[in-house]
Design a protein around this motif. Sequence first.
Motif, PDB file in Angstrom:
ATOM      1  N   ALA A 433       2.764 -14.094  -6.792  1.00 38.50           N
ATOM      2  CA  ALA A 433       1.872 -15.098  -6.175  1.00 38.50           C
ATOM      3  C   ALA A 433       0.796 -14.400  -5.350  1.00 38.50           C
ATOM      4  N   ASN A 434       1.174 -13.379  -4.592  1.00 36.52           N
ATOM      5  CA  ASN A 434       0.191 -12.637  -3.784  1.00 36.52           C
ATOM      6  C   ASN A 434      -0.824 -11.930  -4.676  1.00 36.52           C
ATOM      7  N   ALA A 435      -0.318 -11.299  -5.757  1.00 37.48           N
ATOM      8  CA  ALA A 435      -1.229 -10.558  -6.638  1.00 37.48           C
ATOM      9  C   ALA A 435      -2.243 -11.506  -7.282  1.00 37.48           C
ATOM     10  N   LEU A 436      -1.831 -12.735  -7.534  1.00 36.23           N
ATOM     11  CA  LEU A 436      -2.760 -13.708  -8.135  1.00 36.23           C
ATOM     12  C   LEU A 436      -3.715 -14.270  -7.077  1.00 36.23           C
ATOM     13  N   LYS A 437      -3.214 -14.300  -5.814  1.00 31.28           N
ATOM     14  CA  LYS A 437      -4.013 -14.913  -4.729  1.00 31.28           C
ATOM     15  C   LYS A 437      -5.055 -13.960  -4.167  1.00 31.28           C
ATOM     16  N   TYR A 438      -4.639 -12.708  -3.883  1.00 33.64           N
ATOM     17  CA  TYR A 438      -5.549 -11.776  -3.204  1.00 33.64           C
ATOM     18  C   TYR A 438      -6.403 -11.039  -4.234  1.00 33.64           C
ATOM     19  N   ILE A 463       2.013  -3.542  -9.380  1.00 39.92           N
ATOM     20  CA  ILE A 463       0.652  -2.998  -9.229  1.00 39.92           C
ATOM     21  C   ILE A 463      -0.349  -4.100  -9.557  1.00 39.92           C
ATOM     22  N   ASP A 464      -1.287  -4.348  -8.639  1.00 42.71           N
ATOM     23  CA  ASP A 464      -2.297  -5.376  -8.943  1.00 42.71           C
ATOM     24  C   ASP A 464      -3.699  -4.795  -8.892  1.00 42.71           C
ATOM     25  N   ASN A 465      -4.685  -5.580  -9.272  1.00 43.43           N
ATOM     26  CA  ASN A 465      -6.078  -5.132  -9.244  1.00 43.43           C
ATOM     27  C   ASN A 465      -6.871  -5.970  -8.242  1.00 43.43           C
ATOM     28  N   GLY A 466      -6.184  -6.358  -7.152  1.00 45.54           N
ATOM     29  CA  GLY A 466      -6.780  -7.295  -6.190  1.00 45.54           C
ATOM     30  C   GLY A 466      -7.671  -6.638  -5.152  1.00 45.54           C
ATOM     31  N   ILE A 467      -7.856  -7.346  -4.035  1.00 46.33           N
ATOM     32  CA  ILE A 467      -8.805  -6.889  -3.001  1.00 46.33           C
ATOM     33  C   ILE A 467      -8.237  -5.752  -2.153  1.00 46.33           C
ATOM     34  N   GLY A 468      -6.967  -5.465  -2.327  1.00 53.07           N
ATOM     35  CA  GLY A 468      -6.359  -4.357  -1.571  1.00 53.07           C
ATOM     36  C   GLY A 468      -6.047  -4.744  -0.130  1.00 53.07           C
ATOM     37  N   ILE A 469      -5.368  -3.836   0.549  1.00 54.91           N
ATOM     38  CA  ILE A 469      -4.954  -4.058   1.943  1.00 54.91           C
ATOM     39  C   ILE A 469      -5.752  -3.095   2.810  1.00 54.91           C
ATOM     40  N   PRO A 470      -6.316  -3.574   3.931  1.00 54.73           N
ATOM     41  CA  PRO A 470      -7.121  -2.661   4.759  1.00 54.73           C
ATOM     42  C   PRO A 470      -6.311  -1.436   5.207  1.00 54.73           C
ATOM     43  N   PHE A 481       4.776 -13.155  10.040  1.00 53.91           N
ATOM     44  CA  PHE A 481       3.566 -13.846  10.545  1.00 53.91           C
ATOM     45  C   PHE A 481       2.345 -12.922  10.660  1.00 53.91           C
ATOM     46  N   ARG A 482       2.419 -11.694  10.146  1.00 50.88           N
ATOM     47  CA  ARG A 482       1.251 -10.805  10.228  1.00 50.88           C
ATOM     48  C   ARG A 482       0.456 -10.924   8.936  1.00 50.88           C
ATOM     49  N   ARG A 483      -0.866 -11.150   9.056  1.00 51.94           N
ATOM     50  CA  ARG A 483      -1.728 -11.307   7.880  1.00 51.94           C
ATOM     51  C   ARG A 483      -2.910 -10.346   7.993  1.00 51.94           C
ATOM     52  N   ALA A 484      -3.308  -9.772   6.868  1.00 48.73           N
ATOM     53  CA  ALA A 484      -4.395  -8.789   6.927  1.00 48.73           C
ATOM     54  C   ALA A 484      -5.720  -9.373   6.451  1.00 48.73           C
ATOM     55  N   GLY A 491      -2.109 -18.793   3.546  1.00 48.31           N
ATOM     56  CA  GLY A 491      -0.782 -18.159   3.572  1.00 48.31           C
ATOM     57  C   GLY A 491      -0.171 -18.263   4.951  1.00 48.31           C
ATOM     58  N   THR A 492       1.099 -17.872   5.032  1.00 50.92           N
ATOM     59  CA  THR A 492       1.817 -17.995   6.307  1.00 50.92           C
ATOM     60  C   THR A 492       2.153 -16.627   6.913  1.00 50.92           C
ATOM     61  N   GLY A 493       2.003 -15.562   6.128  1.00 54.23           N
ATOM     62  CA  GLY A 493       2.337 -14.229   6.649  1.00 54.23           C
ATOM     63  C   GLY A 493       3.837 -13.962   6.637  1.00 54.23           C
ATOM     64  N   LEU A 494       4.584 -14.755   5.863  1.00 52.53           N
ATOM     65  CA  LEU A 494       6.041 -14.570   5.862  1.00 52.53           C
ATOM     66  C   LEU A 494       6.568 -13.923   4.579  1.00 52.53           C
ATOM     67  N   GLY A 495       5.767 -14.039   3.497  1.00 51.25           N
ATOM     68  CA  GLY A 495       6.270 -13.625   2.180  1.00 51.25           C
ATOM     69  C   GLY A 495       6.753 -12.183   2.128  1.00 51.25           C
ATOM     70  N   LEU A 496       5.938 -11.257   2.626  1.00 48.98           N
ATOM     71  CA  LEU A 496       6.323  -9.843   2.490  1.00 48.98           C
ATOM     72  C   LEU A 496       7.502  -9.476   3.375  1.00 48.98           C
ATOM     73  N   SER A 497       7.587 -10.135   4.550  1.00 48.03           N
ATOM     74  CA  SER A 497       8.747  -9.812   5.398  1.00 48.03           C
ATOM     75  C   SER A 497      10.018 -10.289   4.691  1.00 48.03           C
ATOM     76  N   THR A 498       9.923 -11.424   4.008  1.00 45.34           N
ATOM     77  CA  THR A 498      11.069 -11.906   3.231  1.00 45.34           C
ATOM     78  C   THR A 498      11.385 -10.919   2.096  1.00 45.34           C
ATOM     79  N   GLY A 520      -6.986  -2.297  -5.604  1.00 51.29           N
ATOM     80  CA  GLY A 520      -5.695  -2.964  -5.784  1.00 51.29           C
ATOM     81  C   GLY A 520      -4.608  -2.310  -4.964  1.00 51.29           C
ATOM     82  N   THR A 521      -3.428  -2.881  -5.056  1.00 52.71           N
ATOM     83  CA  THR A 521      -2.314  -2.437  -4.215  1.00 52.71           C
ATOM     84  C   THR A 521      -1.079  -2.184  -5.067  1.00 52.71           C
ATOM     85  N   VAL A 522      -0.244  -1.257  -4.593  1.00 49.98           N
ATOM     86  CA  VAL A 522       1.049  -1.017  -5.239  1.00 49.98           C
ATOM     87  C   VAL A 522       2.135  -1.374  -4.225  1.00 49.98           C
TER      88      VAL A 522
HETATM   89  P1  ADP Z   1       0.801 -14.534   3.118  1.00 50.32           P
HETATM   90  O1  ADP Z   1       1.508 -15.831   3.140  1.00 50.32           O
HETATM   91  O2  ADP Z   1      -0.272 -14.427   4.143  1.00 50.32           O
HETATM   92  O3  ADP Z   1       0.340 -14.142   1.752  1.00 50.32           O
HETATM   93  P2  ADP Z   1       2.585 -12.246   3.020  1.00 50.32           P
HETATM   94  O4  ADP Z   1       3.651 -11.875   3.970  1.00 50.32           O
HETATM   95  O5  ADP Z   1       2.973 -12.463   1.600  1.00 50.32           O
HETATM   96  O6  ADP Z   1       1.896 -13.518   3.641  1.00 50.32           O
HETATM   97  O7  ADP Z   1       1.496 -11.118   3.083  1.00 50.32           O
HETATM   98  C1  ADP Z   1       1.090 -10.628   4.338  1.00 50.32           C
HETATM   99  C2  ADP Z   1      -0.370 -10.162   4.236  1.00 50.32           C
HETATM  100  O8  ADP Z   1      -0.448  -9.012   3.388  1.00 50.32           O
HETATM  101  C3  ADP Z   1      -1.285 -11.170   3.592  1.00 50.32           C
HETATM  102  O9  ADP Z   1      -1.758 -12.103   4.552  1.00 50.32           O
HETATM  103  C4  ADP Z   1      -2.368 -10.299   3.018  1.00 50.32           C
HETATM  104  O10 ADP Z   1      -3.317 -10.014   4.033  1.00 50.32           O
HETATM  105  C5  ADP Z   1      -1.650  -9.015   2.641  1.00 50.32           C
HETATM  106  N1  ADP Z   1      -1.269  -8.976   1.207  1.00 50.32           N
HETATM  107  C6  ADP Z   1      -0.073  -9.304   0.662  1.00 50.32           C
HETATM  108  N2  ADP Z   1      -0.066  -9.092  -0.662  1.00 50.32           N
HETATM  109  C7  ADP Z   1      -1.289  -8.596  -0.969  1.00 50.32           C
HETATM  110  C8  ADP Z   1      -1.907  -8.152  -2.176  1.00 50.32           C
HETATM  111  N3  ADP Z   1      -1.256  -8.192  -3.360  1.00 50.32           N
HETATM  112  N4  ADP Z   1      -3.176  -7.702  -2.111  1.00 50.32           N
HETATM  113  C9  ADP Z   1      -3.840  -7.644  -0.942  1.00 50.32           C
HETATM  114  N5  ADP Z   1      -3.313  -8.044   0.246  1.00 50.32           N
HETATM  115  C10 ADP Z   1      -2.051  -8.513   0.229  1.00 50.32           C
END
Ligand code: ADP
Length: 544
Positions: A433-438, A463-470, A481-484, A491-498, A520-522
């Motif tokens: 879902a994140n790879a499709l969203k970002y 591995i995605d071809n998205g906007i990447g993480i700063p 709850f941390r979002r970049a 989004g809620t910032g909870l997915g990756l912690s889960t 993109g991001t790995v």
């Molecule tokens: P969110 O609900 O905000 O997507 P996540 O916990 O899944 O929460 O992700 C935390 C943050 O990590 C996101 O807000 C986003 O800034 C960054 N992020 C997560 N996945 C990706 C990705 N595939 N590409 C770029 N940034 C990502």
Amino acid sequence: MRARAVRLAGTRGGFLVLYLLGAAIGRASVVDIDPLALVWPAAGLAVVWLITRPSTRSWLIDIPMITLVGLLVPVVLGLDVDVTLVLASSNLVAVLAVVYAVRRWSPETGQEGVPPTSSPTEMFGFLLAATVGSLVGVAFGALGYWAAGREISVEGVVVWWGRNVCGMIAVSATALLIVDRVRRGRPEAGANSGKAELALLFGATTALLLGDYATELPVSFLLPTVAVWAGSRFSPLVVAAHALFGGFGILWLTAVDHGPFANHGSDRTTILLAQLFIAMTLVIGLVLAAARQSRAALQADLLAQEREQSQELLTFARRAAHDLRNPLSVVESWTAELYDTLGADPDRQPPGATTMIAGIERATARMRTLVDDLLADAAARDRAPEHAVVDLQALVAEVAAEYDAEGLVRTHGPRSVTGDPVLIRQLFDNLIANALKYIRAGDLPDITIASHHQDDRVVVRAIDNGIGIPDGAHEWIFEPFRRAHDDSYPGTGLGLSTCRRIVERHGGTMRAYPREDGPGTVFEFDLPPAQATTTQPALTEVSA
Ligand code: ADP
């Protein structure tokens, strides 16, 4: 109880042997006919012996033992009885005064074997205790000399005091650091240097000492600068070992009439100056190491507090999410009902009603996401995990189909892992879902789930071809709850912690890093392999 008594007796025996050795070394350092030894390591050992005891009750045996050795060694080595009495009692008074002062001014030192380097305040308290306690002992000794009708010069008293302070500091600090290292079984936190740097540190010290000897220039006076290097990069134990190494070098140089302290009056004054120099080098290094360690401990504390707070927040939010589920369903169904009713009779619709209803629906949808994410997070933490074989290719295909992303997600590598099917599905769901969203607007997502076997684990990379993480955000995005990115990506910032929690519950670790071959991001993590594994040699397109 018995084991404890045996341990206590064993420690006492060990201290006794060391104390005897310290006293013998001290007596061996007596020059000419002067009854005062040049170095007195026994006092520092006695301080450590007493302050590390778990209760003062054991002092009832320890103190008489210390007294007895203090009396016996000089007599055996042929010192007059009256001088022996004065020296032994003065040493005992010094040891007791230092122990008392350490308990007051450096209260943590010695408790459970804690070294004085636990904080700069403890370190300063310890130095003060060694200095004042030694002064009390020496004053007592000088009075004893006077009472016995013997003479002692002012220089003699100062040398005596200086010698005791140096011995106390060097020997007790080093012994406590060794006790701490043995108890811990691993190096202290906060040291960040490697073996090559350690070799360089000792190499530089050796070069200074040998350079001093070879050139006749007293370049070893530069040793405190090397101590600053040691203190800012190495653990206190290494700092102490380094200072003692340099110290022995200085004593050797002085003995062969080289170095900064050669030919400065009597042997006693020369050796005292050398000892003060060694103690100063040690203190500089230890104070720096203590400051660095307490900063590291403070940072760790703050991090732990932050974690605890976010844990509390999560617990509260989960409870709230649970309670919000029902009223939210009611709002959703009444909104749908309202939409149907108004839609049935467009003539009676108030102006802007559809826009308002769409607004309500958007808000409830966001709330639903938050509630679902919180409940998913709760499940990732609390669910009793099942152990089943999970077919990764089938799972990824299912998730991709759910997001209408068939053809955008490819799998590559071993097909199966062992784990909880619900949690592992949640993990891949979040990542896909994140790879499709970002992704940049207009770009077509291209996602690869690649895996391989490594050391009894299956290592998976999404591995995605998205906007990447700063830069700098690749670690903290795993905190709840941390979002970049901004709110244009909902989004809620909870997915990756889960996700990380799920991986950890399967005994693995998870990290994120930028893709090397383009934007993109790995996301990399590892899971337990399935018992019977099959490998996929080529990239496989997922079809629903
Ligand atoms: P969110 O609900 O905000 O997507 P996540 O916990 O899944 O929460 O992700 C935390 C943050 O990590 C996101 O807000 C986003 O800034 C960054 N992020 C997560 N996945 C990706 C990705 N595939 N590409 C770029 N940034 C990502």
